[in-house]
Enzyme design. Structure first.
Site, PDB file in Angstrom:
ATOM      1  N   HIS A  53       0.814  -1.144  -0.008  1.00 46.12           N
ATOM      2  CA  HIS A  53       0.182   0.020  -0.042  1.00 46.12           C
ATOM      3  C   HIS A  53       0.728   1.265   0.245  1.00 46.12           C
ATOM      4  O   HIS A  53       1.467   1.552   1.131  1.00 46.12           O
ATOM      5  CB  HIS A  53      -0.715  -0.152   1.141  1.00 46.12           C
ATOM      6  CG  HIS A  53      -1.811   1.048   1.255  1.00 46.12           C
ATOM      7  ND1 HIS A  53      -2.005   1.931   2.526  1.00 46.12           N
ATOM      8  CD2 HIS A  53      -2.622   1.629   0.316  1.00 46.12           C
ATOM      9  CE1 HIS A  53      -3.015   2.672   2.164  1.00 46.12           C
ATOM     10  NE2 HIS A  53      -3.565   2.583   1.009  1.00 46.12           N
ATOM     11  N   GLU A  64       2.998   0.435   3.201  1.00 46.80           N
ATOM     12  CA  GLU A  64       2.704  -0.506   4.287  1.00 46.80           C
ATOM     13  C   GLU A  64       2.728  -1.747   3.346  1.00 46.80           C
ATOM     14  O   GLU A  64       2.083  -1.772   2.474  1.00 46.80           O
ATOM     15  CB  GLU A  64       1.069  -0.044   4.651  1.00 46.80           C
ATOM     16  CG  GLU A  64       1.152   1.297   5.742  1.00 46.80           C
ATOM     17  CD  GLU A  64      -0.161   1.279   6.023  1.00 46.80           C
ATOM     18  OE1 GLU A  64      -0.303   1.955   6.948  1.00 46.80           O
ATOM     19  OE2 GLU A  64      -1.184   1.306   5.247  1.00 46.80           O
TER      20      GLU A  64
HETATM   21  P1  NAI Z   1      -7.557   5.808 -10.537  1.00 49.11           P
HETATM   22  O1  NAI Z   1      -9.257   5.900 -10.669  1.00 49.11           O
HETATM   23  O2  NAI Z   1      -6.864   6.952 -10.636  1.00 49.11           O
HETATM   24  O3  NAI Z   1      -7.119   4.550 -11.625  1.00 49.11           O
HETATM   25  C1  NAI Z   1      -7.632   3.627 -11.703  1.00 49.11           C
HETATM   26  C2  NAI Z   1      -7.339   2.982 -13.053  1.00 49.11           C
HETATM   27  O4  NAI Z   1      -7.697   1.376 -13.041  1.00 49.11           O
HETATM   28  C3  NAI Z   1      -7.749   3.599 -14.211  1.00 49.11           C
HETATM   29  O5  NAI Z   1      -6.955   4.358 -15.096  1.00 49.11           O
HETATM   30  C4  NAI Z   1      -8.797   2.472 -14.693  1.00 49.11           C
HETATM   31  O6  NAI Z   1      -8.846   2.811 -16.086  1.00 49.11           O
HETATM   32  C5  NAI Z   1      -8.049   1.401 -14.484  1.00 49.11           C
HETATM   33  N1  NAI Z   1      -9.042   0.046 -14.407  1.00 49.11           N
HETATM   34  C6  NAI Z   1     -10.233   0.113 -13.663  1.00 49.11           C
HETATM   35  N2  NAI Z   1     -10.800  -1.142 -13.892  1.00 49.11           N
HETATM   36  C7  NAI Z   1      -9.813  -1.945 -14.537  1.00 49.11           C
HETATM   37  C8  NAI Z   1      -9.358  -3.431 -14.696  1.00 49.11           C
HETATM   38  N3  NAI Z   1     -10.390  -3.997 -14.660  1.00 49.11           N
HETATM   39  N4  NAI Z   1      -8.263  -3.651 -15.329  1.00 49.11           N
HETATM   40  C9  NAI Z   1      -7.189  -2.711 -15.465  1.00 49.11           C
HETATM   41  N5  NAI Z   1      -7.490  -1.379 -15.305  1.00 49.11           N
HETATM   42  C10 NAI Z   1      -8.748  -0.905 -14.724  1.00 49.11           C
HETATM   43  O7  NAI Z   1      -7.562   5.179  -9.255  1.00 49.11           O
HETATM   44  P2  NAI Z   1      -6.186   5.437  -7.873  1.00 49.11           P
HETATM   45  O8  NAI Z   1      -6.671   6.477  -6.995  1.00 49.11           O
HETATM   46  O9  NAI Z   1      -4.833   5.214  -8.504  1.00 49.11           O
HETATM   47  O10 NAI Z   1      -6.689   4.112  -6.980  1.00 49.11           O
HETATM   48  C11 NAI Z   1      -6.180   2.780  -7.458  1.00 49.11           C
HETATM   49  C12 NAI Z   1      -6.056   1.832  -6.315  1.00 49.11           C
HETATM   50  O11 NAI Z   1      -5.357   2.594  -5.511  1.00 49.11           O
HETATM   51  C13 NAI Z   1      -7.450   1.725  -5.460  1.00 49.11           C
HETATM   52  O12 NAI Z   1      -7.389   0.370  -4.751  1.00 49.11           O
HETATM   53  C14 NAI Z   1      -7.234   2.580  -4.172  1.00 49.11           C
HETATM   54  O13 NAI Z   1      -8.147   2.237  -3.147  1.00 49.11           O
HETATM   55  C15 NAI Z   1      -5.933   2.667  -4.009  1.00 49.11           C
HETATM   56  N6  NAI Z   1      -5.304   3.817  -3.333  1.00 49.11           N
HETATM   57  C16 NAI Z   1      -5.561   5.049  -3.754  1.00 49.11           C
HETATM   58  C17 NAI Z   1      -4.679   6.029  -3.130  1.00 49.11           C
HETATM   59  C18 NAI Z   1      -5.037   7.345  -3.586  1.00 49.11           C
HETATM   60  O14 NAI Z   1      -4.793   8.527  -3.007  1.00 49.11           O
HETATM   61  N7  NAI Z   1      -5.783   7.741  -4.827  1.00 49.11           N
HETATM   62  C19 NAI Z   1      -3.840   5.971  -1.941  1.00 49.11           C
HETATM   63  C20 NAI Z   1      -3.473   4.765  -1.854  1.00 49.11           C
HETATM   64  C21 NAI Z   1      -4.150   3.554  -2.524  1.00 49.11           C
END
Ligand code: NAI
Length: 390
Positions: free
Chosen positions: A137, A149
């Protein structure tokens, strides 16, 4: 080392940059071609900025870019030694992707998730070999935040945990190993920073600016809680709080605040919508507004600061009591993951364990709410005259 990253959004792109900078060959996969293009362009801009600042040169930029390829088929990740998934926060979707991925990669490939709120055990259960699954994480922005983490699920093998810690450490990150429980370390221990500040506001003790000023001035926090909630976004921060509250079977210590719910419902999301607890269109920054309009009453500020700090310390002590992580990792998590000025357990030593217990007991006496229960660990340490580190 070959690293596959699934999802090229905010987090996936940042993680890809970190791994590529450390010399790994990265394949960044997304179902959405636009997201891949955006990620590639964003990296170009980030690296150009680093050149402008003199941190890297053109060769280094080419090396990092050359280490990343952008792919639109999951199958392309078949030669990965490690994959890190950073797609939409939805268990069904993640489980499906994990099950598919496992059919392409070799038996010794580690399959990790960057999830913030889902249990690693539930994600691992979608695999034929769940012992290869682990939580890794990162914090946003991944290239800048030092902390990662690492979360073993109950299924995770020791080899996979050790190898993950070793890899992430080699990427020049500080690792904190956390138990697979809601919020892991940071998103659990930080809750009172927001929750207790909102409660102080709701009781009418002080306004947003005064609470922020108290914590910034006396605690040396870089941002006050309301400033920070506006920065994170009230929608995002509220959802994390509600998720943690639900996942802890409605423990009143994590109860969300109506104030924040209403702000989120009204679209007062913070910086990104131009208005949150502060206005962002009037030419004054939140920091300037806070220093100009806070009620600078030393006694009031001390009372607010002590109350929020002791609730944070109590949460950190309880995380140690319940073996969520080691004392060192809990303190590192808060200083390296969310830039707290001091580790909370070190802060408890500094204030005195008796001070912590007395403050918490005074709050409990006043409210008779379970929210203010003192961690059994603090009480025991106080009886035995112990400290966390000294
Ligand atoms: P985001 O919305 O910026 O990016 C997600 C990406 O995944 C998008 O580009 C989308 O097209 C792609 N995607 C969706 N379904 C898919 C699939 N089935 N196969 C391949 N690609 C797919 O999201 P973000 O903010 O980067 O978050 C991603 C993960 O990281 C989540 O699990 C979130 O909980 C976690 N996270 C987010 C943080 C943040 O501050 N944004 C911090 C730490 C963890």
């Amino acid at each position: 080392m070959n690293v596959g990253i699934i999802g090229s959004g905010t987090m996936g792109s940042g993680i890809a940059q970190v791994a590529a900078t450390s010399g790994c060959k990265v394949k960044l996969y997304d179902t959405n071609q636009n997201a891949l293009d955006k990620s590639k362009n964003a990296l170009e801009k980030v690296l150009n900025r680093l050149i402008e600042k003199g941190r890297i040169d053109e060769n280094e930029k080419s090396r990092i870019q050359g280490n990343i390829s952008y792919v639109n088929s999951l199958k392309d990740l078949n030669d990965s030694n490690l994959t890190i998934e950073a797609i939409i926060e939805n268990l069904d979707v993640k489980q499906k992707v994990f099950a598919d991925l496992e059919t392409y990669v070799s038996d010794d490939c580690i399959i990790a998730s960057n999830t913030s709120s889902l249990s690693i055990a539930s994600i691992a259960s979608s695999l034929q070999k769940p012992e290869r699954c682990v939580g890794i994480h990162f914090f946003n922005p991944a290239p800048l935040m030092k902390l990662v983490e690492v979360i073993p699920a109950i299924q995770t093998s020791k080899e996979v945990l050790d190898a993950s810690v070793e890899t992430i450490t080699s990427w020049k990150k500080v690792v904190a190993v956390a138990k697979d429980t809601p919020g892991f370390i940071v998103n659990r221990v930080a809750r009172p920073f927001y929750g207790e500040s909102l409660r102080v506001y709701e009781e009418g003790i002080a306004d947003f600016a005064t609470i922020d000023w108290s914590l910034k001035t006396l605690g040396k926090f870089r941002m006050g809680p309301f400033e920070l909630m506006d920065f994170i976004g009230n929608d995002v921060n509220y959802t994390v709080t509600e998720t943690v509250f639900t996942a802890f079977y409605f423990d009143p210590r994590y109860k969300p605040a109506f104030t924040q719910k209403r702000f989120a419902e009204a679209g007062y999301l913070g910086r990104k919508s131009g208005k949150g607890y502060y206005e962002y269109q009037n030419g004054m920054s939140s920091a300037e507004f806070i220093s100009a309009s806070a009620i600078k009453d030393d006694e009031l500020a001390q009372r607010i600061f002590d109350r929020v700090l002791v609730m944070l310390i109590n949460e950190a002590a309880d995380a140690l009591f319940l073996n969520i992580a080691s004392a060192e990792d809990i303190d590192n998590a808060m200083t390296k993951g969310v830039n707290y000025p001091k580790g909370l357990l070190a802060w408890a030593d500094e204030k005195g364990i008796d001070w912590c217990v007395n403050q918490l007991d005074a709050l409990y006496d006043e409210y008779h709410e379970d929210r203010y229960r003192c961690s059994p660990l603090l009480r025991k340490m106080n009886r035995e005259g112990k400290t966390f580190f000294c």
